[in-house]
Design a protein around this motif. Structure first.
Motif, PDB file in Angstrom:
ATOM      1  N   PHE A  44      -0.026   9.754  -6.555  1.00 32.51           N
ATOM      2  CA  PHE A  44       0.016   8.298  -6.536  1.00 32.51           C
ATOM      3  C   PHE A  44       1.230   7.817  -5.736  1.00 32.51           C
ATOM      4  CE2 PHE A  44       1.430   4.195  -8.116  1.00 32.51           C
ATOM      5  CZ  PHE A  44       0.250   3.451  -8.088  1.00 32.51           C
ATOM      6  N   ALA A  45       2.372   8.432  -5.959  1.00 32.00           N
ATOM      7  CA  ALA A  45       3.592   8.049  -5.237  1.00 32.00           C
ATOM      8  C   ALA A  45       3.422   8.251  -3.742  1.00 32.00           C
ATOM      9  CB  ALA A  45       4.783   8.850  -5.754  1.00 32.00           C
ATOM     10  N   GLU A  46       2.785   9.342  -3.347  1.00 32.55           N
ATOM     11  CA  GLU A  46       2.542   9.593  -1.917  1.00 32.55           C
ATOM     12  C   GLU A  46       1.642   8.517  -1.319  1.00 32.55           C
ATOM     13  OE1 GLU A  46       3.836  11.637   0.244  1.00 32.55           O
ATOM     14  OE2 GLU A  46       4.960  12.925  -1.108  1.00 32.55           O
ATOM     15  N   GLN A  47       0.581   8.177  -2.026  1.00 28.59           N
ATOM     16  CA  GLN A  47      -0.340   7.155  -1.511  1.00 28.59           C
ATOM     17  C   GLN A  47       0.328   5.782  -1.464  1.00 28.59           C
ATOM     18  OE1 GLN A  47      -3.332   7.535  -0.059  1.00 28.59           O
ATOM     19  NE2 GLN A  47      -3.106   9.731  -0.342  1.00 28.59           N
ATOM     20  N   LEU A  48       1.096   5.457  -2.502  1.00 33.30           N
ATOM     21  CA  LEU A  48       1.790   4.170  -2.520  1.00 33.30           C
ATOM     22  C   LEU A  48       2.762   4.071  -1.347  1.00 33.30           C
ATOM     23  CD1 LEU A  48       2.427   1.455  -3.891  1.00 33.30           C
ATOM     24  CD2 LEU A  48       4.084   2.690  -5.327  1.00 33.30           C
ATOM     25  N   SER A  49       3.515   5.120  -1.105  1.00 33.06           N
ATOM     26  CA  SER A  49       4.467   5.081   0.010  1.00 33.06           C
ATOM     27  C   SER A  49       3.723   4.947   1.333  1.00 33.06           C
ATOM     28  CB  SER A  49       5.381   6.306   0.001  1.00 33.06           C
ATOM     29  OG  SER A  49       4.670   7.487   0.251  1.00 33.06           O
ATOM     30  N   TRP A  50       2.585   5.613   1.472  1.00 29.47           N
ATOM     31  CA  TRP A  50       1.798   5.543   2.710  1.00 29.47           C
ATOM     32  C   TRP A  50       1.262   4.131   2.953  1.00 29.47           C
ATOM     33  CZ3 TRP A  50       0.825   6.659   7.355  1.00 29.47           C
ATOM     34  CH2 TRP A  50      -0.417   6.463   7.955  1.00 29.47           C
ATOM     35  N   VAL A  51       0.680   3.495   1.946  1.00 26.14           N
ATOM     36  CA  VAL A  51       0.111   2.162   2.180  1.00 26.14           C
ATOM     37  C   VAL A  51       1.214   1.136   2.448  1.00 26.14           C
ATOM     38  CG1 VAL A  51      -2.060   2.634   0.957  1.00 26.14           C
ATOM     39  CG2 VAL A  51      -0.159   1.589  -0.285  1.00 26.14           C
ATOM     40  N   LEU A  52       2.355   1.278   1.789  1.00 28.15           N
ATOM     41  CA  LEU A  52       3.475   0.372   2.065  1.00 28.15           C
ATOM     42  C   LEU A  52       4.044   0.613   3.459  1.00 28.15           C
ATOM     43  CD1 LEU A  52       5.226   0.498  -1.405  1.00 28.15           C
ATOM     44  CD2 LEU A  52       4.032  -1.470  -0.409  1.00 28.15           C
ATOM     45  N   TYR A  53       4.122   1.861   3.855  1.00 27.92           N
ATOM     46  CA  TYR A  53       4.607   2.230   5.186  1.00 27.92           C
ATOM     47  C   TYR A  53       3.729   1.614   6.271  1.00 27.92           C
ATOM     48  CZ  TYR A  53       6.137   5.409   8.955  1.00 27.92           C
ATOM     49  OH  TYR A  53       6.616   5.945  10.138  1.00 27.92           O
ATOM     50  N   ARG A  54       2.433   1.618   6.066  1.00 27.68           N
ATOM     51  CA  ARG A  54       1.501   1.069   7.066  1.00 27.68           C
ATOM     52  C   ARG A  54       1.703  -0.437   7.267  1.00 27.68           C
ATOM     53  NH1 ARG A  54      -4.408   2.586   5.950  1.00 27.68           N
ATOM     54  NH2 ARG A  54      -4.649   1.819   8.076  1.00 27.68           N
ATOM     55  N   LEU A  55       2.178  -1.136   6.243  1.00 26.23           N
ATOM     56  CA  LEU A  55       2.458  -2.570   6.370  1.00 26.23           C
ATOM     57  C   LEU A  55       3.865  -2.848   6.899  1.00 26.23           C
ATOM     58  CD1 LEU A  55       0.925  -4.016   3.084  1.00 26.23           C
ATOM     59  CD2 LEU A  55       0.117  -4.443   5.420  1.00 26.23           C
ATOM     60  N   ASP A  56       4.655  -1.825   7.067  1.00 25.57           N
ATOM     61  CA  ASP A  56       6.036  -1.972   7.529  1.00 25.57           C
ATOM     62  C   ASP A  56       6.044  -2.090   9.049  1.00 25.57           C
ATOM     63  OD1 ASP A  56       8.792  -2.003   7.736  1.00 25.57           O
ATOM     64  OD2 ASP A  56       9.020   0.145   7.395  1.00 25.57           O
ATOM     65  N   ARG A  57       5.699  -3.294   9.508  1.00 24.21           N
ATOM     66  CA  ARG A  57       5.560  -3.550  10.938  1.00 24.21           C
ATOM     67  C   ARG A  57       6.174  -4.912  11.280  1.00 24.21           C
ATOM     68  NH1 ARG A  57       2.227  -0.035  13.267  1.00 24.21           N
ATOM     69  NH2 ARG A  57       1.956  -1.418  15.047  1.00 24.21           N
ATOM     70  N   LYS A  58       6.582  -5.017  12.501  1.00 23.32           N
ATOM     71  CA  LYS A  58       7.240  -6.231  12.983  1.00 23.32           C
ATOM     72  C   LYS A  58       6.388  -7.475  12.765  1.00 23.32           C
ATOM     73  CE  LYS A  58       9.287  -5.897  16.919  1.00 23.32           C
ATOM     74  NZ  LYS A  58       9.605  -5.831  18.347  1.00 23.32           N
ATOM     75  N   GLU A  59       5.098  -7.377  13.003  1.00 22.21           N
ATOM     76  CA  GLU A  59       4.241  -8.556  12.895  1.00 22.21           C
ATOM     77  C   GLU A  59       4.136  -9.081  11.459  1.00 22.21           C
ATOM     78  OE1 GLU A  59       3.250  -5.519  14.078  1.00 22.21           O
ATOM     79  OE2 GLU A  59       1.150  -5.163  13.595  1.00 22.21           O
ATOM     80  N   TYR A  60       4.525  -8.285  10.488  1.00 21.15           N
ATOM     81  CA  TYR A  60       4.518  -8.726   9.095  1.00 21.15           C
ATOM     82  C   TYR A  60       5.900  -9.163   8.617  1.00 21.15           C
ATOM     83  CZ  TYR A  60       0.057  -6.254   9.031  1.00 21.15           C
ATOM     84  OH  TYR A  60      -1.205  -5.826   9.314  1.00 21.15           O
ATOM     85  N   GLY A  61       6.930  -8.418   9.000  1.00 19.52           N
ATOM     86  CA  GLY A  61       8.225  -8.603   8.372  1.00 19.52           C
ATOM     87  C   GLY A  61       9.311  -9.237   9.200  1.00 19.52           C
ATOM     88  N   HIS A  62       8.994  -9.677  10.405  1.00 17.42           N
ATOM     89  CA  HIS A  62      10.034 -10.262  11.252  1.00 17.42           C
ATOM     90  C   HIS A  62      10.709 -11.441  10.537  1.00 17.42           C
ATOM     91  CE1 HIS A  62      12.139 -11.278  14.902  1.00 17.42           C
ATOM     92  NE2 HIS A  62      11.751 -12.526  14.754  1.00 17.42           N
ATOM     93  N   GLY A  63      12.014 -11.360  10.412  1.00 17.69           N
ATOM     94  CA  GLY A  63      12.780 -12.444   9.821  1.00 17.69           C
ATOM     95  C   GLY A  63      12.943 -12.372   8.310  1.00 17.69           C
ATOM     96  N   LEU A  64      12.359 -11.372   7.665  1.00 24.72           N
ATOM     97  CA  LEU A  64      12.471 -11.250   6.214  1.00 24.72           C
ATOM     98  C   LEU A  64      13.592 -10.276   5.853  1.00 24.72           C
ATOM     99  CD1 LEU A  64       8.709 -10.911   5.226  1.00 24.72           C
ATOM    100  CD2 LEU A  64      10.160 -12.929   5.049  1.00 24.72           C
ATOM    101  N   SER A  65      14.228 -10.512   4.716  1.00 21.82           N
ATOM    102  CA  SER A  65      15.208  -9.543   4.224  1.00 21.82           C
ATOM    103  C   SER A  65      14.465  -8.271   3.818  1.00 21.82           C
ATOM    104  CB  SER A  65      15.970 -10.108   3.023  1.00 21.82           C
ATOM    105  OG  SER A  65      15.139 -10.118   1.878  1.00 21.82           O
ATOM    106  N   GLY A  66      15.183  -7.173   3.753  1.00 17.68           N
ATOM    107  CA  GLY A  66      14.560  -5.904   3.401  1.00 17.68           C
ATOM    108  C   GLY A  66      13.866  -5.931   2.057  1.00 17.68           C
ATOM    109  N   ASP A  67      14.531  -6.487   1.042  1.00 16.35           N
ATOM    110  CA  ASP A  67      13.934  -6.530  -0.295  1.00 16.35           C
ATOM    111  C   ASP A  67      12.720  -7.443  -0.348  1.00 16.35           C
ATOM    112  OD1 ASP A  67      15.702  -4.701  -1.339  1.00 16.35           O
ATOM    113  OD2 ASP A  67      16.967  -6.191  -2.320  1.00 16.35           O
ATOM    114  N   SER A  68      12.840  -8.645   0.203  1.00 14.50           N
ATOM    115  CA  SER A  68      11.699  -9.558   0.127  1.00 14.50           C
ATOM    116  C   SER A  68      10.502  -9.002   0.896  1.00 14.50           C
ATOM    117  CB  SER A  68      12.066 -10.960   0.618  1.00 14.50           C
ATOM    118  OG  SER A  68      12.404 -10.961   1.975  1.00 14.50           O
ATOM    119  N   PHE A  69      10.751  -8.329   2.004  1.00 10.91           N
ATOM    120  CA  PHE A  69       9.662  -7.726   2.765  1.00 10.91           C
ATOM    121  C   PHE A  69       8.998  -6.605   1.970  1.00 10.91           C
ATOM    122  CE2 PHE A  69       8.481  -5.019   6.658  1.00 10.91           C
ATOM    123  CZ  PHE A  69       7.229  -5.591   6.759  1.00 10.91           C
TER     124      PHE A  69
END
Length: 143
Positions: A44-69
């Motif tokens: 479960f931890a591996e899958q959770l890290s993978w799906v979160l990693y896939r959303l870790d992209r500039k088009e989603y998080g530009h301008g957000l703090s690390g925690d809020s992103f």
């Protein structure tokens, strides 16, 4: 645990009523995982890290703090596979989570809590992919 099993578990543990910060989901996931073997928690931890990693992209998080992103990406996962995959296809679908401050920080602690309940030990978790914000260097590379 494979990707289908991960999303099935999310779906099975999703509460029927409102759960704005995914607290009920996190509790249900922890209880379910803690009833099984540690190997399932690790998967479960591996899958959770993978799906979160896939959303870790500039088009989603530009301008957000690390925690809020990070917490906002977790909220997309908490809503389920359909919303998650739609958001991967269309980054504009991420905006409401940011604008409404929809966070699911509690989802991040599920594997650690379940592992602790099974083993009685603290887990020094190390997954293949980091879910920390801005760790997906390819997702943050200049286009």
């Amino acid at each position: 645990m494979d990707e289908n099993g991960f999303w099935q578990l999310i779906g099975d543990c999703t509460p029927s009523g409102p759960d704005p910060d995914a607290e009920q989901l996190a509790t249900a996931l922890t209880d379910c995982l803690a009833a099984g073997p540690a190997a399932t928690v690790i998967g479960f931890a591996e899958q959770l890290s993978w799906v979160l990693y896939r959303l870790d992209r500039k088009e989603y998080g530009h301008g957000l703090s690390g925690d809020s992103f990070l917490y906002t990406r977790a909220a997309v996962v908490a809503v389920g596979r359909e919303a998650y995959e739609a958001t991967l296809r269309d980054p504009r679908l991420f905006a409401p989570y940011v604008e409404d401050l929809v966070w699911a920080e509690s989802l991040l602690y599920v594997p650690d809590k379940a592992y602790g309940r099974i083993t009685g030990e603290e887990w020094d978790r190390c997954t293949r992919y980091s879910y920390e914000s801005y760790s997906n260097t390819e997702g943050w590379a200049a286009a």
